[in-house]
Scaffold this active site. Structure first.
Site, short mmCIF file in Angstrom:
data_model
loop_
_atom_site.label_atom_id
_atom_site.label_comp_id
_atom_site.label_asym_id
_atom_site.label_seq_id
_atom_site.Cartn_x
_atom_site.Cartn_y
_atom_site.Cartn_z
N GLU A 181 -5.05 1.28 16.78
CA GLU A 181 -5.73 2.25 15.92
C GLU A 181 -6.60 3.20 16.73
O GLU A 181 -6.64 4.41 16.47
CB GLU A 181 -6.58 1.51 14.88
CG GLU A 181 -5.76 0.82 13.79
CD GLU A 181 -6.64 0.16 12.74
OE1 GLU A 181 -6.21 0.10 11.57
OE2 GLU A 181 -7.76 -0.29 13.09
N GLN A 202 -8.69 -7.05 6.88
CA GLN A 202 -8.33 -6.25 8.05
C GLN A 202 -9.27 -6.53 9.22
O GLN A 202 -8.84 -6.64 10.37
CB GLN A 202 -8.39 -4.75 7.73
CG GLN A 202 -7.32 -4.26 6.77
CD GLN A 202 -7.43 -2.76 6.55
OE1 GLN A 202 -7.40 -1.99 7.51
NE2 GLN A 202 -7.58 -2.34 5.30
N HIS A 243 15.89 3.30 19.45
CA HIS A 243 15.68 3.11 18.01
C HIS A 243 14.23 2.69 17.72
O HIS A 243 13.64 1.92 18.47
CB HIS A 243 16.57 1.98 17.49
CG HIS A 243 18.02 2.34 17.36
ND1 HIS A 243 18.84 2.58 18.43
CD2 HIS A 243 18.79 2.48 16.25
CE1 HIS A 243 20.06 2.84 17.99
NE2 HIS A 243 20.06 2.79 16.68
#
Length: 472
Positions: free
Chosen positions: A445, A461, A312
């Site tokens: 990222e 960020q 999952h």
């Protein structure tokens, strides 16, 4: 022969007859005594190591190796603070743990127990039923829970029939229960099995009928507080690209890759209302009807025999508020081919930890994804399964932003907000402790090309995405 010799021959005949009779008796076998076979002595332990995940205190029936148990205000604990012999134990608050099956021929019951973490002392009762769970009576006296390490206690069982047990907790502090051992003689009447925490259909089983999602009143809002995509669309997913296909499943939002047969990422919000419902794990795996036209629809049995779990992205235990919510998590569009140990140990531990944070008064925004090609399951290395239609990822990652429960969520994130990011190899030799795989958001990222947490100001960020979580 003369009459004079008759007495001699008569005596000789009688002697020979007696001798013959004695010999016959001596050769006849003695009667065989019946063989007495002592009853088999059994010892069966429920150690909770193969118990399916249950990270919420809400009452639920859980199938364990020994049988069905009802955990009421109790969960399967796997945190550092949980006292356990192995990886798991039961954590009980103000409720009870009840067997839904009987054991025959018992003479002794053994239980390991202790306080959870730094919780204060409390008491609990061991209850016994001899009528199939209709009524329970206390066995022995109250047990005072003052132990900071697991303590083993034994309880004599004098009933000769079938019995079952219940542990009742008093007070609001928590305790751990582990290694419940049934000992007795004869046939205990139970067969111990090992359930699969993330079952895979047997080879050759028919696929279930594909379905969509039915959204109920417990579905997440489309925008604003508690929405699943509040922190941004990491890949710019849309309704046009077949390999970056945006799907709002009401209970989570995802980007789906038709060529990989798996999600690129899945994003969802988690608070107490999502995990304190009474819905059981449904295990109703099925294909999803809403994929782009022409895309291969991964079926419930597509992973069969591959050596990989149907892993999952959004865990079943994160959506127990309704059958609609839990059913949405079992769509195969929410699954990736995940190495069993990665799925059942490392990721299961992180998922339970985040639910614990929620129960401590927080809400969590989560993004999970995978990338690369090639993993190692229980049957060895593989780059794809299902004849090349489903890609096995090399890495699996997750980001969790944890904030106190409240409103105006996006504006309550600060430079000190805790952000957990982990990146794990998709291998069966992975270590159990998820904390060993913590990284920065920026490193994920760099590996994926995504713009994560893009809903936050860039200046913020730059602070929270460059740090690596180090909290316990």
């Amino acid at each position: 022969m003369t009459l004079k010799h008759l007495p001699f021959y008569l005596g000789l005949a009688l002697a020979l007859a007696a001798c013959s009779k004695k010999t016959t008796q001596e050769l006849r076998p003695d009667p065989i005594d019946p063989v007495v076979v002592p009853p088999v002595v059994y010892s069966i332990t429920e150690d909770f190591e193969n118990t399916p995940a249950k990270g919420a205190y809400a009452s639920a029936v859980v199938k364990m190796p020994t049988g069905s148990w009802t955990l009421d205000d109790a969960l399967v604990g796997n945190l550092t603070a949980d006292l356990k012999n192995g990886l798991k134990s039961l954590r009980l608050r103000t409720g009870k743990i009840t067997m839904n099956f009987d054991v025959s021929g018992m003479t002794m019951l053994y239980i390991k127990h202790g306080k959870y973490g730094t919780d204060a002392a409390s008491t609990w009762k061991l209850m016994l039923s001899t009528d199939g769970g209709a009524t329970f009576n206390q066995l022995g006296t109250d047990i005072s829970e003052t132990n900071s390490t697991l303590k083993l206690d034994s309880f004599a069982v004098t009933s000769t029939g079938k019995v079952r047990f219940q542990i009742q907790k008093e007070g609001t502090t928590r305790i751990n229960i582990d290694d419940i051992t049934f000992k007795g003689k004869g046939d205990p009447g139970i067969v111990v099995s090992t359930p699969d925490p993330d079952p895979v259909d047997p080879d050759g089983s028919p696929a279930s009928t594909p379905r969509g999602v039915t959204a109920g009143t417990d579905a997440q809002p489309a925008t604003g507080d508690n929405s699943n995509l509040l922190f941004g669309n990491p890949s710019g997913a849309n309704s046009v690209s077949v390999d970056n296909f945006l799907i709002d499943q009401s209970y989570y939002v995802q980007s789906y890759s038709s060529s990989r047969g798996t999600p690129n990422w899945v994003s969802w919000h988690l608070d107490a209302s999502n995990i304190t419902g009474a819905t059981d794990r449904l295990d109703n795996f099925a294909g999803f009807t809403g994929l782009p036209q022409g895309a291969f629809v991964v079926q419930s049995n597509t992973y069969s025999g591959s050596g990989f779990d149907r892993g999952h992205n959004v865990p079943s235990a994160d959506r127990t508020s309704s059958t609609n919510a839990n059913s949405a998590t079992f769509l195969m569009s929410n699954m990736i081919p995940q190495a069993p140990q990665n799925n059942q140990q490392t990721w299961n531990g992180l998922e339970g930890y985040l639910r614990t944070k929620v129960l401590e008064g927080n809400e969590v925004y989560i993004i999970m994804g995978s990338y690369g090609m090639g993993g190692t399951g229980s049957k060895g290395n593989a780059s794809t399964i299902a004849g090349g239609k489903v890609t096995v990822p090399s890495n699996i990652w997750k980001i969790a932003v944890i904030i106190p429960a409240g409103n105006d969520d996006i504006n309550r994130v600060s430079a000190s907000t805790r952000v957990i990011a982990i990146n794990t190899p998709n291998v069966n030799t992975i270590e159990t402790d998820w904390k060993k795989y913590r990284v920065s958001v920026r490193s994920i990222e760099a590996a994926t090309g995504y713009n994560l947490l893009s809903g936050l100001p860039v200046s913020l960020q730059d602070i929270i995405e460059t740090k690596t979580d180090a909290a316990n």
